[in-house]
Design a protein around this motif. Sequence first.
Motif, PDB file in Angstrom:
ATOM      1  N   SER A  77       0.846  -1.190   0.000  1.00 14.36           N
ATOM      2  CA  SER A  77       0.000   0.000   0.000  1.00 14.36           C
ATOM      3  C   SER A  77       0.881   1.239   0.000  1.00 14.36           C
ATOM      4  O   SER A  77       2.043   1.195   0.392  1.00 14.36           O
ATOM      5  CB  SER A  77      -0.884   0.021   1.251  1.00 14.36           C
ATOM      6  N   PHE A  78       0.292   2.345  -0.416  1.00 19.17           N
ATOM      7  CA  PHE A  78       0.998   3.626  -0.457  1.00 19.17           C
ATOM      8  C   PHE A  78       0.123   4.640   0.261  1.00 19.17           C
ATOM      9  O   PHE A  78      -0.881   5.097  -0.289  1.00 19.17           O
ATOM     10  CB  PHE A  78       1.259   4.033  -1.906  1.00 19.17           C
ATOM     11  N   LEU A  79       0.481   4.959   1.510  1.00 22.46           N
ATOM     12  CA  LEU A  79      -0.371   5.789   2.358  1.00 22.46           C
ATOM     13  C   LEU A  79       0.255   7.125   2.730  1.00 22.46           C
ATOM     14  O   LEU A  79      -0.406   7.962   3.344  1.00 22.46           O
ATOM     15  CB  LEU A  79      -0.715   5.017   3.645  1.00 22.46           C
ATOM     16  N   GLU A  80       1.531   7.307   2.374  1.00 18.75           N
ATOM     17  CA  GLU A  80       2.269   8.511   2.752  1.00 18.75           C
ATOM     18  C   GLU A  80       3.112   8.995   1.591  1.00 18.75           C
ATOM     19  O   GLU A  80       3.567   8.194   0.783  1.00 18.75           O
ATOM     20  CB  GLU A  80       3.271   8.183   3.867  1.00 18.75           C
ATOM     21  N   ALA A  81       3.376  10.291   1.565  1.00 17.68           N
ATOM     22  CA  ALA A  81       4.312  10.872   0.602  1.00 17.68           C
ATOM     23  C   ALA A  81       5.465  11.475   1.377  1.00 17.68           C
ATOM     24  O   ALA A  81       5.316  11.867   2.532  1.00 17.68           O
ATOM     25  CB  ALA A  81       3.624  11.934  -0.245  1.00 17.68           C
ATOM     26  N   GLY A  82       6.598  11.550   0.728  1.00 22.01           N
ATOM     27  CA  GLY A  82       7.776  12.148   1.343  1.00 22.01           C
ATOM     28  C   GLY A  82       8.684  12.724   0.286  1.00 22.01           C
ATOM     29  O   GLY A  82       8.369  12.709  -0.913  1.00 22.01           O
ATOM     30  N   GLN A  83       9.824  13.215   0.760  1.00 22.12           N
ATOM     31  CA  GLN A  83      10.759  13.865  -0.155  1.00 22.12           C
ATOM     32  C   GLN A  83      12.177  13.661   0.356  1.00 22.12           C
ATOM     33  O   GLN A  83      12.434  13.759   1.559  1.00 22.12           O
ATOM     34  CB  GLN A  83      10.423  15.349  -0.209  1.00 22.12           C
ATOM     35  N   PHE A  84      13.079  13.348  -0.558  1.00 16.95           N
ATOM     36  CA  PHE A  84      14.495  13.248  -0.222  1.00 16.95           C
ATOM     37  C   PHE A  84      15.103  14.649  -0.207  1.00 16.95           C
ATOM     38  O   PHE A  84      14.541  15.580  -0.807  1.00 16.95           O
ATOM     39  CB  PHE A  84      15.234  12.370  -1.238  1.00 16.95           C
ATOM     40  N   ASN A  86      17.329  15.901  -1.944  1.00 17.60           N
ATOM     41  CA  ASN A  86      17.603  16.426  -3.286  1.00 17.60           C
ATOM     42  C   ASN A  86      16.349  16.908  -3.997  1.00 17.60           C
ATOM     43  O   ASN A  86      16.415  17.367  -5.136  1.00 17.60           O
ATOM     44  CB  ASN A  86      18.333  15.390  -4.143  1.00 17.60           C
ATOM     45  N   GLY A  87      15.163  16.774  -3.381  1.00 16.54           N
ATOM     46  CA  GLY A  87      13.921  17.245  -3.972  1.00 16.54           C
ATOM     47  C   GLY A  87      13.053  16.157  -4.568  1.00 16.54           C
ATOM     48  O   GLY A  87      11.891  16.408  -4.895  1.00 16.54           O
ATOM     49  N   THR A  88      13.572  14.956  -4.731  1.00 15.41           N
ATOM     50  CA  THR A  88      12.782  13.857  -5.286  1.00 15.41           C
ATOM     51  C   THR A  88      11.603  13.571  -4.361  1.00 15.41           C
ATOM     52  O   THR A  88      11.785  13.343  -3.169  1.00 15.41           O
ATOM     53  CB  THR A  88      13.647  12.590  -5.446  1.00 15.41           C
ATOM     54  N   ALA A  89      10.402  13.589  -4.933  1.00 16.44           N
ATOM     55  CA  ALA A  89       9.194  13.294  -4.158  1.00 16.44           C
ATOM     56  C   ALA A  89       8.789  11.850  -4.414  1.00 16.44           C
ATOM     57  O   ALA A  89       8.983  11.328  -5.513  1.00 16.44           O
ATOM     58  CB  ALA A  89       8.063  14.248  -4.560  1.00 16.44           C
ATOM     59  N   TRP A  90       8.236  11.212  -3.395  1.00 19.14           N
ATOM     60  CA  TRP A  90       7.943   9.780  -3.488  1.00 19.14           C
ATOM     61  C   TRP A  90       6.749   9.396  -2.646  1.00 19.14           C
ATOM     62  O   TRP A  90       6.331  10.132  -1.758  1.00 19.14           O
ATOM     63  CB  TRP A  90       9.151   8.947  -3.082  1.00 19.14           C
ATOM     64  N   LEU A  91       6.225   8.198  -2.957  1.00 18.00           N
ATOM     65  CA  LEU A  91       5.226   7.548  -2.123  1.00 18.00           C
ATOM     66  C   LEU A  91       5.934   6.453  -1.342  1.00 18.00           C
ATOM     67  O   LEU A  91       6.777   5.735  -1.888  1.00 18.00           O
ATOM     68  CB  LEU A  91       4.109   6.942  -2.981  1.00 18.00           C
ATOM     69  N   ARG A  92       5.590   6.335  -0.067  1.00 20.23           N
ATOM     70  CA  ARG A  92       6.209   5.328   0.801  1.00 20.23           C
ATOM     71  C   ARG A  92       5.410   4.024   0.711  1.00 20.23           C
ATOM     72  O   ARG A  92       4.212   4.007   0.994  1.00 20.23           O
ATOM     73  CB  ARG A  92       6.225   5.822   2.240  1.00 20.23           C
ATOM     74  N   PRO A  93       6.085   2.938   0.346  1.00 16.18           N
ATOM     75  CA  PRO A  93       5.395   1.644   0.285  1.00 16.18           C
ATOM     76  C   PRO A  93       5.323   0.995   1.667  1.00 16.18           C
ATOM     77  O   PRO A  93       6.237   1.103   2.467  1.00 16.18           O
ATOM     78  CB  PRO A  93       6.271   0.822  -0.660  1.00 16.18           C
ATOM     79  N   GLU A  94       4.209   0.360   1.938  1.00 14.65           N
ATOM     80  CA  GLU A  94       4.012  -0.393   3.179  1.00 14.65           C
ATOM     81  C   GLU A  94       3.618  -1.821   2.840  1.00 14.65           C
ATOM     82  O   GLU A  94       2.821  -2.009   1.913  1.00 14.65           O
ATOM     83  CB  GLU A  94       2.907   0.246   4.034  1.00 14.65           C
ATOM     84  N   PRO A  95       4.155  -2.816   3.483  1.00 17.32           N
ATOM     85  CA  PRO A  95       4.964  -2.756   4.696  1.00 17.32           C
ATOM     86  C   PRO A  95       6.416  -2.372   4.376  1.00 17.32           C
ATOM     87  O   PRO A  95       7.134  -3.087   3.664  1.00 17.32           O
ATOM     88  CB  PRO A  95       4.893  -4.175   5.252  1.00 17.32           C
ATOM     89  N   PHE A  96       6.813  -1.230   4.876  1.00 17.34           N
ATOM     90  CA  PHE A  96       8.130  -0.677   4.607  1.00 17.34           C
ATOM     91  C   PHE A  96       9.237  -1.647   5.024  1.00 17.34           C
ATOM     92  O   PHE A  96      10.169  -1.898   4.255  1.00 17.34           O
ATOM     93  CB  PHE A  96       8.279   0.670   5.330  1.00 17.34           C
ATOM     94  N   GLU A  97       9.129  -2.186   6.234  1.00 16.63           N
ATOM     95  CA  GLU A  97      10.169  -3.094   6.737  1.00 16.63           C
ATOM     96  C   GLU A  97      10.242  -4.376   5.902  1.00 16.63           C
ATOM     97  O   GLU A  97      11.309  -4.923   5.672  1.00 16.63           O
ATOM     98  CB  GLU A  97       9.948  -3.436   8.215  1.00 16.63           C
TER      99      GLU A  97
END
Length: 181
Positions: A77-84, A86-97
């Motif tokens: 699932s993809f429930l969060e967004a974030g950014q590195f 350097n500016g790259t924006a991404w969706l965080r995959p779960e289960p992340f671990e």
Amino acid sequence: MSEKPGLTAILITAPELVDYTDRWRSVSRTSMRPDVPLNELIPPHITVLVPWVAEPTEADIERLRVALDEVPAFDISFLEAGQFPNGTAWLRPEPFEGLQAVTQLVIDAFPECPPYNGDYPEPHPHLTISSSAQGGPAVLADAQAALAVEYPPPIEFVGLELWREDEHGVWSQFDSVGVGS
């Protein structure tokens, strides 16, 4: 096997997310190919290992199969967004671990292929929605607002895909390895 040498990668592709992510990926460009939108170069994906071996052999693919032998299929699932930074924006995959564990199994199976040429020895699983050139707070804010309204559809992780970049920076799949195979 592909006949053309080039950069190879091990990915988890997410074609189910095209409709959700193209609002960002269709206007994002990479520094390597500023004339072509990101969504035309490669589908939405989570990178597991890049670069991989330049000319994969059957023995390399078997090594990957062995690494995935005890890994079960699961939903992502993809429930969060974030950014590195350097500016790259991404969706965080779960289960992340769980995805970190799969990534580590692959890295351990191919110690001669340090992730991102050693620039990021502990990769952070993510699905890029905007490159560093077009990323930034505006894309992150837009992604967070979109996630507040509707999550993208989950995807089923059933294996890894093997991809090769051509001389024009366009990627194509040349093989795959299932989990628990």
